[in-house]
Motif scaffolding. Structure first.
Motif, short mmCIF file in Angstrom:
data_model
loop_
_atom_site.label_atom_id
_atom_site.label_comp_id
_atom_site.label_asym_id
_atom_site.label_seq_id
_atom_site.Cartn_x
_atom_site.Cartn_y
_atom_site.Cartn_z
N UNK A 13 0.86 -1.10 0.02
CA UNK A 13 0.03 -0.08 -0.10
C UNK A 13 0.85 1.13 -0.13
N UNK A 14 2.05 1.18 -0.63
CA UNK A 14 3.07 2.52 -0.82
C UNK A 14 2.27 3.29 -1.70
N UNK A 15 3.17 4.23 -2.51
CA UNK A 15 2.80 5.00 -3.19
C UNK A 15 2.10 4.34 -4.69
N UNK A 16 2.70 3.48 -5.04
CA UNK A 16 2.04 2.75 -6.29
C UNK A 16 0.70 1.80 -5.86
N UNK A 17 1.04 1.38 -4.55
CA UNK A 17 -0.35 0.65 -4.19
C UNK A 17 -1.57 1.63 -4.15
N UNK A 74 -6.43 -6.45 1.22
CA UNK A 74 -5.13 -5.76 1.22
C UNK A 74 -4.30 -6.60 1.82
N UNK A 75 -3.00 -6.54 1.52
CA UNK A 75 -1.96 -7.35 2.35
C UNK A 75 -0.92 -6.39 2.55
N UNK A 76 -0.35 -6.11 3.88
CA UNK A 76 0.78 -5.48 4.20
C UNK A 76 1.51 -6.10 5.04
N UNK A 135 -8.62 0.68 5.60
CA UNK A 135 -9.46 1.82 5.82
C UNK A 135 -9.26 2.94 4.86
N UNK A 136 -8.23 3.46 4.52
CA UNK A 136 -7.78 4.42 3.92
C UNK A 136 -8.32 4.31 2.47
N UNK A 137 -7.84 2.86 1.92
CA UNK A 137 -8.23 2.72 0.50
C UNK A 137 -9.53 2.18 0.39
N UNK A 138 -10.28 1.80 1.38
CA UNK A 138 -11.87 1.07 1.34
C UNK A 138 -11.74 -0.04 0.62
N UNK A 139 -10.74 -1.26 1.25
CA UNK A 139 -10.68 -2.39 1.15
C UNK A 139 -11.52 -3.05 1.88
N UNK A 140 -12.36 -4.12 1.65
CA UNK A 140 -13.17 -4.88 2.53
C UNK A 140 -12.43 -5.50 3.69
N UNK A 141 -11.49 -6.26 3.40
CA UNK A 141 -10.72 -6.80 4.58
C UNK A 141 -9.14 -6.67 4.39
N UNK A 142 -8.35 -7.14 5.33
CA UNK A 142 -6.98 -6.78 5.35
C UNK A 142 -6.21 -8.03 5.97
N UNK A 186 -0.40 -1.66 10.03
CA UNK A 186 -0.11 -1.16 8.69
C UNK A 186 -1.39 -1.52 7.68
N UNK A 187 -1.73 -2.75 7.54
CA UNK A 187 -2.62 -3.34 6.86
C UNK A 187 -3.96 -2.82 7.15
N UNK A 188 -4.54 -2.81 8.51
CA UNK A 188 -5.73 -2.06 8.80
C UNK A 188 -6.10 -0.81 8.65
N UNK A 189 -4.81 0.10 8.81
CA UNK A 189 -5.05 1.51 8.17
C UNK A 189 -5.13 1.74 6.92
N UNK A 190 -4.41 1.07 6.04
CA UNK A 190 -4.19 1.02 4.51
C UNK A 190 -5.57 0.61 4.00
#
Length: 252
Positions: free
Chosen positions: A11-15, A40-42, A53-60, A47-51
């Motif tokens: 979930x970096x810049x390109x993610x 989303x995987x981090x 939430x921010x990017x609106x993925x259903x699960x992490x 980090x996975x949870x916050x990303x």
């Protein structure tokens, strides 16, 4: 509209760019499938949870194999550090899932060939993230070259330069780690090489040099502890193409 479940690793810049594109593409273009941001995987749970939430993925998840094996994930998008591209891609291909992998494809030619062979053997669709090739300007340039409008090509000069590491106090990251596929050639040089091949054709000979401008960097922001940099900040090389054209390419 039919949908396709997206699993994003990194979930970096390109993610973030990829996630935003998936979220908006159906509203901008006539596409046969609407992306659904499934997982989303981090690197760690926080980090996975916050990303997510921010990017609106259903699960992490903090475990990328969990993402690859999830039945709701139908396409695996890899924006993780370069050294992780091969294992994630091979796992996804083994599950029969299409793979969109950021550049560079792998850290070695042997790894890249293994990935190519696996996808061809399994009949799985794959794509490398050379986004500049889809730019209308580049597409038009290719059409002009191939039409013969500007005549035969004798010389090509390509430069990909960025300034995000120009500050000597910019901290050490995976972009500077040799074992993780760091360095200017891998990180951004792959873009200019892809453009050269797209516009001119395959290369047959190269001769180059690399240099490290800042041989050490802070381990973290504002840290006084320094870490040695062993990869290139700059790469320059002469090139000859199979059609006889010659030129220079640079990544900095």
């Amino acid at each position: 509209m039919k949908t396709i479940g997206i699993g994003l690793v990194g979930s970096g810049f390109m993610g973030r760019c990829h996630a935003n594109a998936y979220s908006s593409v159906a509203g901008l273009f006539d596409v046969p499938l609407k992306p659904k941001l499934k997982m989303l995987a981090e690197a760690n749970p926080e980090l996975a949870k916050e990303a997510a939430r921010s990017l609106q993925f259903e699960r992490f998840t903090a475990d990328w194999p969990e993402l690859v094996n999830d039945p709701e994930v139908e396409l695996v998008d890899i924006t993780a550090p370069n050294h992780l591209h091969q294992p994630i891609a091979l796992a996804a291909i083994a599950k029969g899932k299409p793979v969109y992998c950021e550049k560079p494809l792998a850290c070695t030619l042997e790894e890249a060939k293994t990935m190519r062979d696996a996808s061809e053997s399994a009949g799985v669709a794959t794509l490398v993230g050379y986004n500049y090739l889809q730019n209308p300007m580049i597409q038009t340039a290719r059409e002009i070259v191939q039409s013969g409008e500007i005549g035969e090509l004798f010389s090509f000069r390509g430069v990909h330069a960025e300034d995000f590491m120009a500050d000597a106090q910019a901290p050490y990251t995976n972009r500077l780690d040799a074992e993780q596929g760091g360095g200017a050639l891998y990180d951004i040089g792959s873009h200019i090489i892809s453009l050269a091949r797209f516009l001119v054709g395959p290369l047959c000979e190269v001769m180059g040099m690399q240099s490290t401008v800042f041989t050490e960097r802070p381990e973290a922001t504002n840290s006084k502890q320094m870490k040695t940099v062993k990869v290139d900040d700059q790469t320059h090389f002469l090139a000859r193409f199979e059609n006889g054209c010659s030129g220079t390419l640079e990544a900095s």
